[in-house]
Design a protein around this motif. Structure first.
Motif, PDB file in Angstrom:
ATOM      1  N   ILE A 127      -6.355  93.794 -68.052  1.00 14.76           N
ATOM      2  CA  ILE A 127      -6.732  94.402 -69.336  1.00 14.76           C
ATOM      3  C   ILE A 127      -7.141  95.864 -69.125  1.00 14.76           C
ATOM      4  N   VAL A 128      -6.590  96.754 -69.931  1.00 19.54           N
ATOM      5  CA  VAL A 128      -7.044  98.148 -69.963  1.00 19.54           C
ATOM      6  C   VAL A 128      -8.449  98.119 -70.571  1.00 19.54           C
ATOM      7  N   PRO A 129      -9.455  98.712 -69.904  1.00 20.29           N
ATOM      8  CA  PRO A 129     -10.838  98.488 -70.359  1.00 20.29           C
ATOM      9  C   PRO A 129     -11.225  99.305 -71.593  1.00 20.29           C
ATOM     10  N   LEU A 130     -10.367  99.261 -72.613  1.00 24.27           N
ATOM     11  CA  LEU A 130     -10.618 100.014 -73.842  1.00 24.27           C
ATOM     12  C   LEU A 130     -10.466  99.102 -75.046  1.00 24.27           C
ATOM     13  N   GLU A 131     -11.364  99.236 -76.016  1.00 27.84           N
ATOM     14  CA  GLU A 131     -11.147  98.643 -77.324  1.00 27.84           C
ATOM     15  C   GLU A 131     -10.536  99.739 -78.175  1.00 27.84           C
ATOM     16  N   VAL A 132      -9.375  99.451 -78.713  1.00 25.99           N
ATOM     17  CA  VAL A 132      -8.648 100.434 -79.517  1.00 25.99           C
ATOM     18  C   VAL A 132      -8.876 100.059 -80.974  1.00 25.99           C
ATOM     19  N   ILE A 133      -9.541 100.917 -81.713  1.00 22.19           N
ATOM     20  CA  ILE A 133      -9.900 100.598 -83.099  1.00 22.19           C
ATOM     21  C   ILE A 133      -9.102 101.492 -84.045  1.00 22.19           C
ATOM     22  N   VAL A 134      -8.460 100.846 -85.005  1.00 21.11           N
ATOM     23  CA  VAL A 134      -7.677 101.559 -86.014  1.00 21.11           C
ATOM     24  C   VAL A 134      -8.380 101.357 -87.352  1.00 21.11           C
ATOM     25  N   ARG A 135      -8.585 102.473 -88.083  1.00 22.26           N
ATOM     26  CA  ARG A 135      -9.314 102.380 -89.355  1.00 22.26           C
ATOM     27  C   ARG A 135      -8.527 103.049 -90.471  1.00 22.26           C
TER      28      ARG A 135
ATOM     29  N   GLU B 140      -5.859  93.642 -97.960  1.00 20.36           N
ATOM     30  CA  GLU B 140      -5.928  95.033 -97.506  1.00 20.36           C
ATOM     31  C   GLU B 140      -6.473  95.056 -96.079  1.00 20.36           C
ATOM     32  N   LEU B 141      -5.731  95.709 -95.185  1.00 19.52           N
ATOM     33  CA  LEU B 141      -6.162  95.820 -93.780  1.00 19.52           C
ATOM     34  C   LEU B 141      -7.066  97.052 -93.675  1.00 19.52           C
ATOM     35  N   ILE B 142      -8.365  96.798 -93.611  1.00 16.06           N
ATOM     36  CA  ILE B 142      -9.362  97.875 -93.613  1.00 16.06           C
ATOM     37  C   ILE B 142      -9.442  98.538 -92.240  1.00 16.06           C
ATOM     38  N   ASP B 143      -9.640  97.707 -91.208  1.00 18.70           N
ATOM     39  CA  ASP B 143      -9.689  98.203 -89.829  1.00 18.70           C
ATOM     40  C   ASP B 143      -9.474  97.034 -88.880  1.00 18.70           C
ATOM     41  N   PHE B 144      -9.238  97.328 -87.615  1.00 19.51           N
ATOM     42  CA  PHE B 144      -9.057  96.249 -86.630  1.00 19.51           C
ATOM     43  C   PHE B 144      -9.191  96.801 -85.218  1.00 19.51           C
ATOM     44  N   LYS B 145      -9.339  95.861 -84.290  1.00 20.90           N
ATOM     45  CA  LYS B 145      -9.519  96.205 -82.880  1.00 20.90           C
ATOM     46  C   LYS B 145      -8.391  95.592 -82.052  1.00 20.90           C
ATOM     47  N   LEU B 146      -7.799  96.379 -81.181  1.00 23.14           N
ATOM     48  CA  LEU B 146      -6.731  95.889 -80.302  1.00 23.14           C
ATOM     49  C   LEU B 146      -7.149  96.048 -78.845  1.00 23.14           C
ATOM     50  N   GLU B 147      -6.526  95.234 -77.998  1.00 23.15           N
ATOM     51  CA  GLU B 147      -6.658  95.436 -76.553  1.00 23.15           C
ATOM     52  C   GLU B 147      -5.263  95.379 -75.945  1.00 23.15           C
ATOM     53  N   PHE B 148      -5.061  96.184 -74.925  1.00 22.99           N
ATOM     54  CA  PHE B 148      -3.771  96.216 -74.240  1.00 22.99           C
ATOM     55  C   PHE B 148      -3.956  95.804 -72.785  1.00 22.99           C
ATOM     56  N   GLY B 149      -2.858  95.333 -72.174  1.00 18.80           N
ATOM     57  CA  GLY B 149      -2.914  94.938 -70.773  1.00 18.80           C
ATOM     58  C   GLY B 149      -1.670  95.406 -70.050  1.00 18.80           C
ATOM     59  N   LYS B 150      -1.744  95.369 -68.721  1.00 21.68           N
ATOM     60  CA  LYS B 150      -0.577  95.729 -67.911  1.00 21.68           C
ATOM     61  C   LYS B 150      -0.130  94.520 -67.106  1.00 21.68           C
ATOM     62  N   THR B 151       1.173  94.231 -67.179  1.00 26.82           N
ATOM     63  CA  THR B 151       1.721  93.107 -66.424  1.00 26.82           C
ATOM     64  C   THR B 151       1.859  93.520 -64.956  1.00 26.82           C
TER      65      THR B 151
ATOM     66  N   ASP C 279       4.407  93.855 -63.244  1.00 28.72           N
ATOM     67  CA  ASP C 279       5.463  94.853 -63.042  1.00 28.72           C
ATOM     68  C   ASP C 279       5.207  96.151 -63.814  1.00 28.72           C
ATOM     69  N   GLY C 280       3.958  96.333 -64.264  1.00 26.83           N
ATOM     70  CA  GLY C 280       3.544  97.629 -64.803  1.00 26.83           C
ATOM     71  C   GLY C 280       3.860  97.895 -66.263  1.00 26.83           C
ATOM     72  N   ARG C 281       4.278  96.855 -66.994  1.00 25.44           N
ATOM     73  CA  ARG C 281       4.569  97.053 -68.430  1.00 25.44           C
ATOM     74  C   ARG C 281       3.292  96.982 -69.239  1.00 25.44           C
ATOM     75  N   LEU C 282       3.154  97.881 -70.215  1.00 26.71           N
ATOM     76  CA  LEU C 282       2.000  97.866 -71.114  1.00 26.71           C
ATOM     77  C   LEU C 282       2.325  96.948 -72.286  1.00 26.71           C
ATOM     78  N   VAL C 283       1.468  95.978 -72.555  1.00 25.92           N
ATOM     79  CA  VAL C 283       1.713  95.045 -73.668  1.00 25.92           C
ATOM     80  C   VAL C 283       0.440  94.855 -74.485  1.00 25.92           C
ATOM     81  N   LEU C 284       0.628  94.505 -75.750  1.00 29.06           N
ATOM     82  CA  LEU C 284      -0.516  94.147 -76.598  1.00 29.06           C
ATOM     83  C   LEU C 284      -1.064  92.809 -76.106  1.00 29.06           C
ATOM     84  N   ALA C 285      -2.397  92.708 -75.958  1.00 27.84           N
ATOM     85  CA  ALA C 285      -3.014  91.471 -75.461  1.00 27.84           C
ATOM     86  C   ALA C 285      -4.099  91.012 -76.430  1.00 27.84           C
ATOM     87  N   ASP C 286      -4.970  90.139 -75.960  1.00 27.33           N
ATOM     88  CA  ASP C 286      -6.108  89.632 -76.745  1.00 27.33           C
ATOM     89  C   ASP C 286      -5.645  88.985 -78.051  1.00 27.33           C
TER      90      ASP C 286
END
Ligand code: 5GP
Length: 236
Positions: free
Chosen positions: A86-94, A172-183, A185-192
């Motif tokens: 897991i990339v140690p970031l919470e990605v928040i979209v508002r 209505e999508l007000i806001d949300f939190k995403l997390e990403f991870g690396k497989t 083989d180095g691919r970035l994917v949406l996780a959580d």
């Protein structure tokens, strides 16, 4: 593929290894926490709903070209996912000001901002997930500039896809939190997960909150709100 030893237990999910090192199994719990664990409770049926809702939305995103960790739902509460770091970031979209943003900037909840806001928090419970900017992220090595660009692009595309999809369901999508991870083989994917635990969903007509804020703020009707989201998204 079989479930092996438990790797991790979080506030809302357990993660198990499997006989294949490239895959894990996540098991969703009914446990609910808020304010970094200070408030605890149970939301009956939440684990199964969050599992189904997350997988439904991950499938939609995959169809629209977003790589995710989703592999296969095993049961009500359990899903096979690709194993990632897991990339140690919470990605928040508002899209609309609410929650901590409304508080920090002294805005009324529901304030319509002139454009979408992207925020990053360093994932660390002991520090209460402090907000960081790109300078912090690069200086601390939480992500490289290339990774952060990719994460930001994905987050904004995910926002467009989900906002449009939910609008048709009168949500209505007000806001949300995403997390990403690396497989491996180095691919970035949406996780959580993407669920009423991690998103603010307001009924488009009435403005009624259909998400975890009902639990956080003791608004009542918590289980009903989760079931309503399940019904609108999955028809059951
Ligand atoms: P806020 O910063 O306003 O509390 O949260 C913004 C959005 O991100 C909300 O939709 C909220 O559900 C989600 N979010 C932010 N941090 C967390 C977290 O640590 N756990 C969960 N479940 N959701 C979070």
């Amino acid at each position: 593929m079989e479930k092996a030893q438990q790797l991790y237990e979080g506030k809302a999910k357990k993660v198990y290894a499997t006989t294949d090192p490239d895959y894990c199994i996540v098991a969703y719990k009914d446990d609910a926490t808020a304010f970094n664990g200070a408030k605890k409770g149970t939301i009956e049926g939440k684990g199964a709903i969050n599992n189904c809702v997350t997988n439904h939305l991950m499938r939609l995103l995959e169809q629209r070209g977003i790589p995710t960790h989703f592999v296969e739902q095993l049961s009500d509460r359990e899903t096979v996912v690709r194993r990632v770091t897991i990339v140690p970031l919470e990605v928040i979209v508002r899209n609309i000001a609410a929650g901590s943003l409304a508080k920090r900037l002294g805005l009324e909840e529901g304030y319509k901002m002139s454009r979408t806001v992207l925020e990053f928090c360093y994932k660390d419970d002991a520090l209460d997930d402090p907000m960081v900017n790109d300078y912090h992220i690069f200086a601390m090595g939480f992500a490289t500039p290339e990774e952060l660009k990719q994460i930001s692009d994905y987050a904004l595309r995910i926002n467009d896809i989900l906002s449009e999809y939910l609008r048709d369901l009168n949500i209505e999508l007000i806001d949300f939190k995403l997390e990403f991870g690396k497989t491996a083989d180095g691919r970035l994917v949406l996780a959580d997960e993407i669920s009423p635990d991690t998103c603010r969903f307001w009924d488009s007509t009435t403005g009624m909150k259909l998400d975890k804020d009902r639990f956080r703020r003791d608004l009542g009707g918590v289980e009903d709100a989760y079931q309503e989201i399940m019904k609108r998204l999955l028809g059951r």
